[in-house]
Design an enzyme around this catalytic site. Structure first.
Site, PDB file in Angstrom:
ATOM      1  N   HIS A  20      41.202  52.669  14.038  1.00 13.87           N
ATOM      2  CA  HIS A  20      40.365  53.312  15.051  1.00 13.87           C
ATOM      3  C   HIS A  20      40.802  52.993  16.476  1.00 13.87           C
ATOM      4  O   HIS A  20      40.330  53.616  17.424  1.00 13.87           O
ATOM      5  CB  HIS A  20      38.884  52.973  14.843  1.00 13.87           C
ATOM      6  CG  HIS A  20      38.466  51.638  15.364  1.00 13.87           C
ATOM      7  ND1 HIS A  20      38.423  50.508  14.586  1.00 13.87           N
ATOM      8  CD2 HIS A  20      38.043  51.259  16.594  1.00 13.87           C
ATOM      9  CE1 HIS A  20      37.989  49.489  15.317  1.00 13.87           C
ATOM     10  NE2 HIS A  20      37.749  49.922  16.543  1.00 13.87           N
ATOM     11  N   ASP A  35      40.125  50.718   7.514  1.00 13.30           N
ATOM     12  CA  ASP A  35      40.464  50.584   8.936  1.00 13.30           C
ATOM     13  C   ASP A  35      41.553  49.528   9.122  1.00 13.30           C
ATOM     14  O   ASP A  35      41.320  48.426   9.611  1.00 13.30           O
ATOM     15  CB  ASP A  35      39.199  50.222   9.725  1.00 13.30           C
ATOM     16  CG  ASP A  35      39.369  50.410  11.226  1.00 13.30           C
ATOM     17  OD1 ASP A  35      40.381  51.021  11.633  1.00 13.30           O
ATOM     18  OD2 ASP A  35      38.480  49.954  11.981  1.00 13.30           O
ATOM     19  N   SER A  54      38.335  44.745  18.623  1.00 13.68           N
ATOM     20  CA  SER A  54      38.792  45.509  17.463  1.00 13.68           C
ATOM     21  C   SER A  54      40.286  45.331  17.238  1.00 13.68           C
ATOM     22  O   SER A  54      41.078  45.291  18.181  1.00 13.68           O
ATOM     23  CB  SER A  54      38.496  46.999  17.663  1.00 13.68           C
ATOM     24  OG  SER A  54      37.116  47.240  17.678  1.00 13.68           O
TER      25      SER A  54
END
Length: 279
Positions: free
Chosen positions: A69, A118, A223
């Protein structure tokens, strides 16, 4: 009944508290410079320079692991910076690499709805120069032991400091605790958006708590960074960003050991005799 001034002050305090819930590594502390030499800063072009956008971590010569992402639509001029502690200060240890589009490998079954699968791999445009400030970290492979409920794990990053996207200049780190999959997938937590390829972690702030939020956690901008258990990368920071610092919205991490076969195939590594789980 309170005065209008009292009402205004109370509303202002509530507003500040809401902003506080969006801070980066919630709690934690500044890491010792270059004590986590596997950390990578993925940066996007901004004006004449670069701005930190996501984390990543070195897993092998010329290879960095991160989250899909972070770059779902391609690299688009982003770069990987290794050997960094301060994002703004010049450091002799820094090494900057281009992300060539054909060297960005996003997992083909990534789901934008749940963030399942992910995980992404970046092959740097050249080998890095190994040093005390830049080196790979071991990651857990299929058959290895993942942390379980209440085990302590660590994560680090340069995540956002508030809703205005202010960023810490220096790497932060935090120790959090694993939360059971059963609890994290309850309807009052994340429900069905937590898949079998994910694990959850945060830690309640110690009493007395000297911060305006009840837990220590990862957040937006962290992230792609690693979750470590006994010094081994076991997870990738995935859903750490929208509900930071809330008791029922812990950080969510991709379980790396579920992707051994895909990782080996992508990196061209000869698989071990025992087969790995593929997701």
């Amino acid at each position: 009944m309170g005065s209008e001034k009292d009402v205004f002050v109370g509303a202002a305090l509530v507003f500040v508290a809401l902003i506080s819930q969006s801070e980066g590594i919630i709690g934690g502390r500044e890491a010792a410079p270059h004590s986590r030499p596997y950390m990578a800063s993925i940066q996007r072009p901004e004006g004449d320079g670069l701005k930190h956008e996501c984390g990543g971590f070195v897993i092998a010569d010329q290879w960095v692991m991160t989250a899909v992402h972070c770059m779902p639509n391609g690299a688009n001029g982003r770069k990987v910076v290794l050997g960094v502690h301060s994002l703004s200060q010049p450091e002799d240890t820094k090494q900057t690499f281009d992300i060539l589009e054909h060297n960005l490998y996003n997992h083909p079954r990534f789901s934008i709805d749940t963030f399942d699968n992910d995980i992404a791999l970046i092959k740097l445009d050249r080998p890095f120069n190994a040093s005390e400030a830049v080196k790979a970290v071991e990651f857990l492979r299929s058959g290895g032991v993942n942390p379980t409920t209440d085990d302590e794990v660590e994560t680090a990053g340069w995540g956002s400091l508030n809703n205005l996207e202010a960023r810490p200049d220096k790497l932060k780190e935090v120790v959090v605790k694993m939360i059971s999959h059963g609890r994290c997938s309850r309807s009052d937590y994340f429900g069905k958006k937590v898949t079998s390829n994910m694990m959850c972690a945060h830690k309640k702030c110690s009493d007395p708590c000297d911060q305006p939020y009840p837990v220590e956690d990862s957040c937006d901008g962290d992230s792609g960074g690693p979750l470590l258990y006994n010094g081994v990368a076991v997870g990738i920071t995935s859903k750490g960003g929208k509900k930071c610092g809330q008791l029922k919205k812990p950080g969510v991490y991709t379980i790396i050991s579920h992707y051994t076969e895909w990782i080996d195939r992508t990196m061209g590594v000869q698989p071990a005799a025992a087969g790995g789980q593929e997701s």
